[in-house]
Design a protein around this motif. Sequence first.
Motif, short mmCIF file in Angstrom:
data_model
loop_
_atom_site.label_atom_id
_atom_site.label_comp_id
_atom_site.label_asym_id
_atom_site.label_seq_id
_atom_site.Cartn_x
_atom_site.Cartn_y
_atom_site.Cartn_z
N LEU A 17 0.83 -1.20 0.00
CA LEU A 17 0.00 0.00 0.00
C LEU A 17 0.87 1.26 0.00
CD1 LEU A 17 -2.85 1.06 -0.03
CD2 LEU A 17 -2.89 0.87 2.45
N LEU A 37 -6.29 3.05 4.88
CA LEU A 37 -6.71 1.81 5.53
C LEU A 37 -8.11 1.94 6.12
CD1 LEU A 37 -3.44 0.61 7.25
CD2 LEU A 37 -4.70 -0.52 5.41
N ASN A 40 -10.47 1.65 3.17
CA ASN A 40 -10.49 0.28 2.62
C ASN A 40 -10.23 -0.68 3.77
OD1 ASN A 40 -10.31 0.84 -0.48
ND2 ASN A 40 -8.78 2.13 0.46
N ASP A 42 -10.92 -3.71 4.36
CA ASP A 42 -10.54 -5.08 4.04
C ASP A 42 -9.04 -5.24 3.78
OD1 ASP A 42 -10.92 -3.51 1.75
OD2 ASP A 42 -11.17 -5.28 0.49
N LEU A 43 -8.34 -4.16 3.48
CA LEU A 43 -6.90 -4.25 3.20
C LEU A 43 -6.08 -4.63 4.43
CD1 LEU A 43 -6.23 -1.21 0.86
CD2 LEU A 43 -6.49 -3.60 0.25
N GLN A 46 -5.52 -8.41 4.83
CA GLN A 46 -4.73 -9.13 3.82
C GLN A 46 -3.27 -9.16 4.22
OE1 GLN A 46 -5.32 -7.57 -0.09
NE2 GLN A 46 -7.54 -7.65 0.04
N LEU A 50 -0.39 -6.66 -1.90
CA LEU A 50 -1.73 -6.59 -2.47
C LEU A 50 -1.84 -7.56 -3.64
CD1 LEU A 50 -2.01 -2.72 -2.46
CD2 LEU A 50 -3.01 -4.29 -0.81
N SER A 54 -6.79 -6.32 -7.55
CA SER A 54 -7.60 -5.70 -6.52
C SER A 54 -7.62 -4.19 -6.71
CB SER A 54 -7.08 -6.06 -5.12
OG SER A 54 -5.76 -5.60 -4.94
N VAL A 56 -7.90 -0.43 -5.00
CA VAL A 56 -7.68 0.35 -3.78
C VAL A 56 -8.27 1.73 -4.00
CG1 VAL A 56 -5.95 1.29 -2.22
CG2 VAL A 56 -5.56 -0.92 -3.30
#
Length: 77
Positions: A17, A37, A40, A42-43, A46, A50, A54, A56
């Motif tokens: 990221l 963050l 998003n 859900d990041l 993970q 990434l 996907s 972002v």
Amino acid sequence: MTEKFIAETIKSEEMTLSQVIWRLLRRQPVGYLERVLAFNQDLALQSPYLTVGSVVKLPVEEITDEPRKTDVIRLWD
């Protein structure tokens, strides 16, 4: 009020990221990574890398460029 954002699709492997933010803005604004963050959620679940394909969402409003305030630690006088 809806927030404006840029949708960036991950196109290469082993991207983090921080690298996505740096490629887009050419800088790391203070607190921007945390804001992305939060945008998003859900990041954070993970791995650090990434997945390819996907998307972002990067918020574009109120990007500040304030310098970080750090305390200077002197080992010797």
